[in-house]
Design a protein around this motif. Structure first.
Motif, PDB file in Angstrom:
ATOM      1  N   ASP A 262       0.809  -1.027  -0.009  1.00 23.51           N
ATOM      2  CA  ASP A 262      -0.066   0.157   0.032  1.00 23.51           C
ATOM      3  C   ASP A 262       0.697   1.309  -0.183  1.00 23.51           C
ATOM      4  O   ASP A 262       0.436   2.487   0.207  1.00 23.51           O
ATOM      5  N   LEU A 263       2.056   0.963  -0.333  1.00 21.99           N
ATOM      6  CA  LEU A 263       3.161   2.344  -0.465  1.00 21.99           C
ATOM      7  C   LEU A 263       3.949   2.173  -1.644  1.00 21.99           C
ATOM      8  O   LEU A 263       4.827   1.150  -1.166  1.00 21.99           O
ATOM      9  N   THR A 264       3.992   2.736  -2.660  1.00 18.42           N
ATOM     10  CA  THR A 264       5.122   2.810  -3.491  1.00 18.42           C
ATOM     11  C   THR A 264       5.599   4.078  -3.853  1.00 18.42           C
ATOM     12  O   THR A 264       4.723   4.945  -4.347  1.00 18.42           O
ATOM     13  N   ARG A 265       6.717   4.582  -3.637  1.00 19.15           N
ATOM     14  CA  ARG A 265       7.263   5.968  -3.571  1.00 19.15           C
ATOM     15  C   ARG A 265       8.480   6.043  -4.417  1.00 19.15           C
ATOM     16  O   ARG A 265       9.246   5.330  -3.943  1.00 19.15           O
ATOM     17  N   VAL A 266       8.645   6.879  -5.413  1.00 18.79           N
ATOM     18  CA  VAL A 266       9.650   7.262  -6.147  1.00 18.79           C
ATOM     19  C   VAL A 266      10.008   8.676  -6.258  1.00 18.79           C
ATOM     20  O   VAL A 266       9.054   9.496  -6.085  1.00 18.79           O
ATOM     21  N   SER A 267      11.027   9.173  -6.134  1.00 17.38           N
ATOM     22  CA  SER A 267      11.511  10.682  -6.294  1.00 17.38           C
ATOM     23  C   SER A 267      12.913  10.722  -6.871  1.00 17.38           C
ATOM     24  O   SER A 267      13.738   9.861  -7.015  1.00 17.38           O
ATOM     25  N   ALA A 268      13.021  11.949  -7.565  1.00 12.44           N
ATOM     26  CA  ALA A 268      14.121  12.233  -8.273  1.00 12.44           C
ATOM     27  C   ALA A 268      14.407  13.502  -7.929  1.00 12.44           C
ATOM     28  O   ALA A 268      13.756  14.305  -8.099  1.00 12.44           O
ATOM     29  N   ARG A 269      15.856  13.840  -7.704  1.00  4.09           N
ATOM     30  CA  ARG A 269      16.197  15.113  -7.277  1.00  4.09           C
ATOM     31  C   ARG A 269      17.378  15.605  -8.103  1.00  4.09           C
ATOM     32  O   ARG A 269      18.467  14.922  -8.190  1.00  4.09           O
ATOM     33  N   PHE A 270      17.280  16.900  -8.952  1.00  9.41           N
ATOM     34  CA  PHE A 270      18.386  17.388  -9.857  1.00  9.41           C
ATOM     35  C   PHE A 270      18.945  18.617  -9.123  1.00  9.41           C
ATOM     36  O   PHE A 270      18.204  19.533  -8.959  1.00  9.41           O
ATOM     37  N   ASP A 271      20.066  18.628  -8.685  1.00  8.66           N
ATOM     38  CA  ASP A 271      20.814  19.584  -8.148  1.00  8.66           C
ATOM     39  C   ASP A 271      21.773  20.530  -9.129  1.00  8.66           C
ATOM     40  O   ASP A 271      22.593  19.862  -9.685  1.00  8.66           O
ATOM     41  N   ILE A 272      21.590  21.678  -9.107  1.00  5.75           N
ATOM     42  CA  ILE A 272      22.627  22.652  -9.564  1.00  5.75           C
ATOM     43  C   ILE A 272      23.405  23.259  -8.473  1.00  5.75           C
ATOM     44  O   ILE A 272      22.727  24.150  -8.055  1.00  5.75           O
ATOM     45  N   SER A 273      24.635  23.090  -8.252  1.00  6.02           N
ATOM     46  CA  SER A 273      25.319  23.224  -7.334  1.00  6.02           C
ATOM     47  C   SER A 273      25.880  24.854  -7.816  1.00  6.02           C
ATOM     48  O   SER A 273      26.263  25.558  -6.811  1.00  6.02           O
ATOM     49  N   SER A 274      26.330  24.840  -8.760  1.00  4.71           N
ATOM     50  CA  SER A 274      26.948  26.289  -9.323  1.00  4.71           C
ATOM     51  C   SER A 274      26.077  26.781 -10.428  1.00  4.71           C
ATOM     52  O   SER A 274      26.258  26.249 -11.736  1.00  4.71           O
ATOM     53  N   GLY A 275      25.071  27.721 -10.166  1.00  3.88           N
ATOM     54  CA  GLY A 275      24.278  28.353 -11.135  1.00  3.88           C
ATOM     55  C   GLY A 275      25.014  29.159 -12.052  1.00  3.88           C
ATOM     56  O   GLY A 275      24.863  29.145 -13.171  1.00  3.88           O
ATOM     57  N   SER A 276      26.275  29.751 -11.503  1.00  4.45           N
ATOM     58  CA  SER A 276      27.167  30.494 -12.779  1.00  4.45           C
ATOM     59  C   SER A 276      27.832  29.633 -13.409  1.00  4.45           C
ATOM     60  O   SER A 276      27.899  29.889 -15.043  1.00  4.45           O
ATOM     61  N   LEU A 277      28.315  28.424 -13.186  1.00  4.19           N
ATOM     62  CA  LEU A 277      28.775  27.396 -14.368  1.00  4.19           C
ATOM     63  C   LEU A 277      27.635  26.865 -15.122  1.00  4.19           C
ATOM     64  O   LEU A 277      28.019  26.754 -16.270  1.00  4.19           O
ATOM     65  N   PHE A 278      26.349  26.751 -14.689  1.00  2.64           N
ATOM     66  CA  PHE A 278      25.393  26.301 -15.544  1.00  2.64           C
ATOM     67  C   PHE A 278      25.094  27.334 -16.512  1.00  2.64           C
ATOM     68  O   PHE A 278      24.936  26.765 -17.704  1.00  2.64           O
ATOM     69  N   LEU A 279      25.048  28.694 -16.135  1.00  3.71           N
ATOM     70  CA  LEU A 279      24.570  29.524 -16.945  1.00  3.71           C
ATOM     71  C   LEU A 279      25.841  29.610 -18.203  1.00  3.71           C
ATOM     72  O   LEU A 279      25.283  29.989 -19.217  1.00  3.71           O
ATOM     73  N   ARG A 280      26.967  29.639 -17.783  1.00  3.38           N
ATOM     74  CA  ARG A 280      27.924  29.687 -18.773  1.00  3.38           C
ATOM     75  C   ARG A 280      28.156  28.456 -19.630  1.00  3.38           C
ATOM     76  O   ARG A 280      28.151  28.685 -20.870  1.00  3.38           O
ATOM     77  N   GLY A 281      27.867  27.420 -19.130  1.00  2.49           N
ATOM     78  CA  GLY A 281      27.809  26.241 -20.141  1.00  2.49           C
ATOM     79  C   GLY A 281      26.655  26.457 -20.946  1.00  2.49           C
ATOM     80  O   GLY A 281      26.579  25.768 -21.999  1.00  2.49           O
ATOM     81  N   ALA A 282      25.383  26.801 -20.501  1.00  2.00           N
ATOM     82  CA  ALA A 282      24.118  26.728 -21.280  1.00  2.00           C
ATOM     83  C   ALA A 282      24.446  27.781 -22.371  1.00  2.00           C
ATOM     84  O   ALA A 282      23.929  27.813 -23.477  1.00  2.00           O
ATOM     85  N   SER A 283      24.874  28.876 -22.065  1.00  2.00           N
ATOM     86  CA  SER A 283      25.382  29.839 -23.009  1.00  2.00           C
ATOM     87  C   SER A 283      26.164  29.540 -24.323  1.00  2.00           C
ATOM     88  O   SER A 283      25.735  29.919 -25.264  1.00  2.00           O
ATOM     89  N   ARG A 284      27.349  28.718 -23.888  1.00  2.00           N
ATOM     90  CA  ARG A 284      28.180  28.158 -24.900  1.00  2.00           C
ATOM     91  C   ARG A 284      27.502  27.397 -25.664  1.00  2.00           C
ATOM     92  O   ARG A 284      27.660  27.104 -26.970  1.00  2.00           O
ATOM     93  N   LEU A 285      26.390  26.418 -24.929  1.00  2.00           N
ATOM     94  CA  LEU A 285      25.826  25.459 -25.804  1.00  2.00           C
ATOM     95  C   LEU A 285      24.719  26.085 -26.986  1.00  2.00           C
ATOM     96  O   LEU A 285      24.811  25.475 -27.912  1.00  2.00           O
ATOM     97  N   ALA A 286      24.224  27.010 -26.420  1.00  2.00           N
ATOM     98  CA  ALA A 286      23.558  27.911 -27.258  1.00  2.00           C
ATOM     99  C   ALA A 286      24.095  28.514 -28.465  1.00  2.00           C
ATOM    100  O   ALA A 286      23.539  28.506 -29.718  1.00  2.00           O
ATOM    101  N   GLN A 287      25.532  29.087 -28.106  1.00  2.00           N
ATOM    102  CA  GLN A 287      26.067  29.718 -29.194  1.00  2.00           C
ATOM    103  C   GLN A 287      26.427  28.636 -30.261  1.00  2.00           C
ATOM    104  O   GLN A 287      26.635  28.692 -31.276  1.00  2.00           O
ATOM    105  N   ASP A 288      27.033  27.499 -29.541  1.00  2.00           N
ATOM    106  CA  ASP A 288      27.404  26.285 -30.604  1.00  2.00           C
ATOM    107  C   ASP A 288      26.112  25.814 -31.438  1.00  2.00           C
ATOM    108  O   ASP A 288      26.478  25.576 -32.655  1.00  2.00           O
TER     109      ASP A 288
END
Length: 379
Positions: A262-288
């Motif tokens: 009577d209990l089945t529970r699934v979860s997934a957590r996505f963490d971005i520890s460095s927002g500045s690094l993520f924004l830099r990578g996303a910007s470079r991917l958009a340019q590419d």
């Protein structure tokens, strides 16, 4: 007038020392001398006595005192907790302070003082957290192993940290009907089948004075982040600021009322520890993508979040099995693009009489650790 809320006698058993003592006495004992007599003489080496008490100073203020290994008097802590209308204040002192690094190695800091001010918890909205911590003395590896490198963050010095965040929870679907009447769930926090998302975005800043400021100068740590940082080696001063974000998905089936399944529970957590690094990578991917260039694998790594997945399944009655794993995503690896890096296996025993509490026994194969804990109000 102070009132004592609780008084506890603590007994700690050092299992490794006990096993070593048994092996030594069994191999070196004399004929005709009961091995139990030798073992009793050495029990004081593997057992330590401690006491703890919690004092109610005011209706909103408590004082927790704990002393371990009373025979030597070398370990204890004091914690003052005060509840404001919108904040919680915690003042703590530990001698020594016990910390664990990223590799799961425990460290003793001779004296650790901290002041923690945090906004009261809420399911959604704005929150903040302020921390002031002072470490004194040279850290030592707990257990006496001196081969491990001392974490720079534990070196003597003063560190101030501040974090602000905005949290939003959304229920895609939640079902409150079809519950068994007159039957209390094993855990009231796990009684509603649902599908939900929770998002958090925030910023963190810190300033360090003393030897602990050296961690900002480490090249390995610098390469992992594109955050703002300042390091003045002559003045032993460092400053750091960055963004962070997290998205959590949870799906549950069952009301945790029936005896089986009577209990089945699934979860997934996505963490971005460095927002500045993520924004830099996303910007470079958009340019590419815009200029039709082949993206760099390092850029893909910059935008890959840290992923933690978990599964909980009722076994019978209040007992359930739970596994939580860290999933590493590495585009640079051709053999293991996605791999399970660390897992923790646990058996939960829901304490129905307390509404939402459980006794948890967990084991980590990677760190070779196991523990039994009592947890309250954990969703």
């Amino acid at each position: 007038m102070w009132f004592t809320r609780s008084f506890t006698i603590l007994e700690q058993l050092h299992v490794q020392k006990l096993v070593a003592a048994v092996k030594e006495k069994l191999s070196s004992r004399q004929e005709g001398v009961p091995w139990s007599n030798d073992l009793k003489r050495h029990l004081h080496d593997v057992m330590s006595l401690g006491v703890g008490t919690e004092l109610l100073i005011t209706p909103d203020t408590t004082l927790l005192l704990e002393l371990y290994n009373i025979k030597k008097g070398d370990r204890g802590k004091a914690i003052i907790h005060h509840k404001f209308p919108q904040q919680n204040l915690t003042l703590a002192a530990s001698w020594p302070g016990l910390f664990v690094d990223k590799q799961g190695v425990y460290w003793d800091v001779p004296l650790s003082l901290s002041a923690d001010l945090a906004s009261a918890g809420s399911s959604s909205g704005f929150s903040y957290h302020l921390l002031l911590q002072q470490n004194s003395g040279e850290p030592k590896c707990f257990g006496g192993d001196e081969t491990n490198e001392v974490p720079l963050a534990l070196l003597p010095g003063l560190c101030a940290k501040a974090a602000v965040s905005l949290k939003k929870s959304i229920d895609v679907w939640r079902k409150k009907e079809d519950k068994l009447k007159m039957v209390q769930p094993y855990d009231v926090f796990l009684s509603d089948p649902h599908v939900s998302f929770t998002g958090i975005i925030g910023a963190v800043a810190s300033g360090s004075f003393g030897d602990c400021s050296k961690r900002i100068s480490v090249a390995e740590e610098t390469q992992k982040s594109n955050a703002f940082r300042v390091f003045r080696e002559r003045n032993k001063f460092a400053a750091f600021a960055d963004l962070f974000a997290s998205v959590n998905f949870t799906a549950q089936h069952g009301n945790f009322q029936r005896l089986f399944l009577d209990l089945t529970r699934v979860s997934a957590r996505f963490d971005i520890s460095s927002g500045s690094l993520f924004l830099r990578g996303a910007s470079r991917l958009a340019q590419d993508f815009f200029f039709s260039r082949r993206p760099d694998l390092e850029t893909f790594c910059d935008v890959c979040p840290d992923v933690i997945v978990s599964l909980q399944q009722q076994i019978v009655g209040p007992f359930s099995f739970r596994v939580e794993s860290y999933v590493a995503i590495d585009p640079r690896s051709q053999d293991h693009f996605v791999r399970v890096d660390d897992s923790v296996f646990a058996i939960d025993w829901a304490l129905k009489v307390l509404g939402s509490a459980k006794a948890t026994a967990w084991y980590s194969p990677k760190h070779q650790e196991a523990m039994v804990e009592l947890r309250f109000f954990e969703a």
